[in-house]
Design a protein around this motif. Sequence first.
Motif, PDB file in Angstrom:
ATOM      1  N   ALA A 100     -35.688 -51.896  47.126  1.00 32.49           N
ATOM      2  CA  ALA A 100     -35.342 -51.028  45.777  1.00 32.49           C
ATOM      3  C   ALA A 100     -36.708 -49.961  45.904  1.00 32.49           C
ATOM      4  O   ALA A 100     -37.549 -50.292  46.016  1.00 32.49           O
ATOM      5  N   ASP A 101     -36.106 -48.764  45.674  1.00 34.83           N
ATOM      6  CA  ASP A 101     -37.220 -47.635  45.512  1.00 34.83           C
ATOM      7  C   ASP A 101     -36.931 -47.269  44.244  1.00 34.83           C
ATOM      8  O   ASP A 101     -36.096 -46.959  43.405  1.00 34.83           O
ATOM      9  N   PHE A 102     -38.493 -46.566  43.648  1.00 40.12           N
ATOM     10  CA  PHE A 102     -38.578 -45.997  42.096  1.00 40.12           C
ATOM     11  C   PHE A 102     -39.523 -44.866  42.604  1.00 40.12           C
ATOM     12  O   PHE A 102     -40.499 -44.910  43.572  1.00 40.12           O
ATOM     13  N   GLY A 103     -39.527 -44.113  41.473  1.00 39.50           N
ATOM     14  CA  GLY A 103     -40.697 -43.115  41.589  1.00 39.50           C
ATOM     15  C   GLY A 103     -40.736 -42.149  40.517  1.00 39.50           C
ATOM     16  O   GLY A 103     -39.838 -42.221  39.588  1.00 39.50           O
ATOM     17  N   VAL A 104     -41.488 -41.030  40.705  1.00 39.88           N
ATOM     18  CA  VAL A 104     -41.238 -39.868  39.664  1.00 39.88           C
ATOM     19  C   VAL A 104     -41.121 -38.559  40.640  1.00 39.88           C
ATOM     20  O   VAL A 104     -41.074 -38.525  41.800  1.00 39.88           O
ATOM     21  N   PHE A 117     -42.108 -38.661  44.410  1.00 39.40           N
ATOM     22  CA  PHE A 117     -43.225 -39.442  44.788  1.00 39.40           C
ATOM     23  C   PHE A 117     -42.851 -41.069  44.587  1.00 39.40           C
ATOM     24  O   PHE A 117     -42.267 -41.281  43.691  1.00 39.40           O
ATOM     25  N   ASN A 118     -42.675 -41.627  45.730  1.00 34.96           N
ATOM     26  CA  ASN A 118     -41.695 -42.837  46.080  1.00 34.96           C
ATOM     27  C   ASN A 118     -42.443 -43.981  46.283  1.00 34.96           C
ATOM     28  O   ASN A 118     -43.565 -44.092  47.186  1.00 34.96           O
ATOM     29  N   GLY A 119     -42.050 -45.335  45.846  1.00 35.12           N
ATOM     30  CA  GLY A 119     -42.396 -46.658  46.124  1.00 35.12           C
ATOM     31  C   GLY A 119     -41.063 -47.282  46.676  1.00 35.12           C
ATOM     32  O   GLY A 119     -40.220 -47.404  46.132  1.00 35.12           O
ATOM     33  N   ARG A 196     -37.046 -41.368  38.774  1.00 31.45           N
ATOM     34  CA  ARG A 196     -35.805 -41.787  39.622  1.00 31.45           C
ATOM     35  C   ARG A 196     -36.001 -43.111  40.051  1.00 31.45           C
ATOM     36  O   ARG A 196     -37.000 -43.806  40.393  1.00 31.45           O
ATOM     37  N   LEU A 197     -34.856 -43.868  40.065  1.00 22.19           N
ATOM     38  CA  LEU A 197     -34.436 -45.218  40.831  1.00 22.19           C
ATOM     39  C   LEU A 197     -33.346 -45.062  41.525  1.00 22.19           C
ATOM     40  O   LEU A 197     -32.355 -44.234  41.678  1.00 22.19           O
ATOM     41  N   HIS A 198     -33.590 -45.938  42.743  1.00 22.85           N
ATOM     42  CA  HIS A 198     -32.471 -45.928  43.811  1.00 22.85           C
ATOM     43  C   HIS A 198     -32.231 -47.465  44.488  1.00 22.85           C
ATOM     44  O   HIS A 198     -33.255 -47.893  44.868  1.00 22.85           O
ATOM     45  N   SER A 199     -31.023 -47.784  44.178  1.00 21.34           N
ATOM     46  CA  SER A 199     -30.434 -49.152  44.955  1.00 21.34           C
ATOM     47  C   SER A 199     -30.103 -48.997  46.361  1.00 21.34           C
ATOM     48  O   SER A 199     -29.029 -48.331  46.094  1.00 21.34           O
TER      49      SER A 199
END
Length: 220
Positions: A100-104, A117-119, A196-199
């Motif tokens: 799963a990724d997340f960030g600003v 800017f992602n993790g 931001r979130l993305h599955s």
Amino acid sequence: MSQLLGGVGTAQTRNWLVEDMFGGSTGVSLVDRVPAISIGSPWQASNGGFSIEGSSVGSSVTRAVLTTAAAGQEVVVIDVGTTSFEIQARVKPSTDVASADFGVVGRWNHNSSYWLFNGVTGQGFSIYDRTGGTFTQRAVTNQVCTAGQSYNLNVTFSSNTISYNVVSSDASTTITFATTGNGTSVHRNNTRAGIRLHSPNDSTLNTEFEYFRVRAITST
């Protein structure tokens, strides 16, 4: 070199352009909400949305947090009134799905034009720019991002230098990296920032954001 406006001090004494601790009633949508500190603009949904839930992220202090309200990519942004700014946010990535990724996001123009800017859980942290709907990776670290671990994110836009600092809440992980040139002039005239979130498999995520803050900087 960049200089922070508002001086050095605690979060309570800094001159924030935007500060949202996400307090409020559980289930309230973030969209159209005006934070306690802002330039008067509300949160806007680019894709999907977020809702408030009463909870705590890695803290004994009760605070409201965010979880996704729907599956897939979700982005909410807010106008901060300047193109040179620092973002601070705290996030606890979901343990519900792998990768799963997340960030600003910053200098957001629209869904096909912004900086990310992602993790990614199980992987690492990266800087991307999105131009014409295409993501280009500008910087990356191999430090593993751990699901369920809270991270303090700090992103600075200073002229054509963009930096990304990540510190885990237990201080076991500290990552700092930046990109200069390599397309950093793109999106430069845009003044919106957000989360931001993305599955990867369209599962609903329970990634939590504890706060989101922005303050101005001046480049010298």
